[in-house]
Design a protein around this motif. Structure first.
Motif, PDB file in Angstrom:
ATOM      1  N   UNK A  23       1.285  -0.998  -0.468  1.00  0.00           N
ATOM      2  CA  UNK A  23       0.032   0.111   0.220  1.00  0.00           C
ATOM      3  C   UNK A  23       0.926   1.140  -0.076  1.00  0.00           C
ATOM      4  N   UNK A  24       0.682   1.988  -1.253  1.00  0.00           N
ATOM      5  CA  UNK A  24       1.445   2.979  -1.314  1.00  0.00           C
ATOM      6  C   UNK A  24       0.567   4.396  -1.516  1.00  0.00           C
ATOM      7  N   UNK A  25       0.933   5.500  -1.599  1.00  0.00           N
ATOM      8  CA  UNK A  25       0.455   7.053  -1.498  1.00  0.00           C
ATOM      9  C   UNK A  25       0.217   7.080  -2.812  1.00  0.00           C
ATOM     10  N   UNK A  26      -0.767   7.470  -3.524  1.00  0.00           N
ATOM     11  CA  UNK A  26      -0.838   7.325  -5.018  1.00  0.00           C
ATOM     12  C   UNK A  26       0.101   7.894  -5.470  1.00  0.00           C
ATOM     13  N   UNK A  27       0.514   9.340  -4.930  1.00  0.00           N
ATOM     14  CA  UNK A  27       1.961  10.276  -5.889  1.00  0.00           C
ATOM     15  C   UNK A  27       2.607   9.405  -5.529  1.00  0.00           C
ATOM     16  N   UNK A  28       3.275   8.612  -4.947  1.00  0.00           N
ATOM     17  CA  UNK A  28       4.829   7.707  -5.075  1.00  0.00           C
ATOM     18  C   UNK A  28       4.578   6.536  -5.800  1.00  0.00           C
ATOM     19  N   UNK A  29       2.560   6.128  -5.960  1.00  0.00           N
ATOM     20  CA  UNK A  29       2.614   4.980  -7.122  1.00  0.00           C
ATOM     21  C   UNK A  29       3.149   5.882  -8.588  1.00  0.00           C
ATOM     22  N   UNK A  30       2.157   6.746  -8.700  1.00  0.00           N
ATOM     23  CA  UNK A  30       2.926   7.751 -10.425  1.00  0.00           C
ATOM     24  C   UNK A  30       4.015   7.767 -10.058  1.00  0.00           C
ATOM     25  N   UNK A  31       4.601   8.982  -9.109  1.00  0.00           N
ATOM     26  CA  UNK A  31       6.634   8.125  -9.937  1.00  0.00           C
ATOM     27  C   UNK A  31       7.332   7.236 -10.442  1.00  0.00           C
ATOM     28  N   UNK A  32       6.495   5.663  -9.261  1.00  0.00           N
ATOM     29  CA  UNK A  32       6.985   4.926  -9.776  1.00  0.00           C
ATOM     30  C   UNK A  32       6.233   4.484 -11.367  1.00  0.00           C
ATOM     31  N   UNK A  33       5.478   4.536 -11.545  1.00  0.00           N
ATOM     32  CA  UNK A  33       4.536   4.431 -13.064  1.00  0.00           C
ATOM     33  C   UNK A  33       5.436   5.310 -14.063  1.00  0.00           C
TER      34      UNK A  33
END
Length: 101
Positions: A23-33
């Motif tokens: 579970x990660x913050x959406x902002x972190x997921x977007x950065x990874x993507x």
């Protein structure tokens, strides 16, 4: 009757997988993507490669030791004039590192 098709068997280490849920913050997921897209990888490929490399780095960096001046001089002498490898050392170098298994 046609011959049976040959099936290439993979080593067990290549066929066994497991799941990791995060579970990660959406902002972190977007950065990874975004980063994964830049290098042409999927999110999973990018995260696995990054996590594996970091794990290797952490394991390698765990070899810290402190020496007093006399111990340091003895250590440097052994580095400059190494003894022949022992059977124990040869066995150690023959073992796979944790990230190679």
């Amino acid at each position: 009757m046609p011959p049976a098709a040959s099936v290439e068997k993979r080593p067990a280490s290549e066929t066994k997988t497991t799941t990791i849920n995060l579970r990660v913050p959406r902002q972190t997921r977007d950065l990874i993507d975004t980063a994964a897209n830049v290098v042409g990888k999927t999110r999973t490929e990018f995260m696995l490669e990054s996590a594996k490399q970091h794990a290797i780095d952490v394991l390698i960096d765990q070899k810290l030791f402190s020496l007093n001046e006399a111990q340091f001089e003895a250590f440097m002498d052994v580095l400059d004039n190494p003894p022949p490898p022992s059977s124990r050392l040869k066995r150690l170098f023959a073992e796979k590192s944790p990230w190679e298994t």
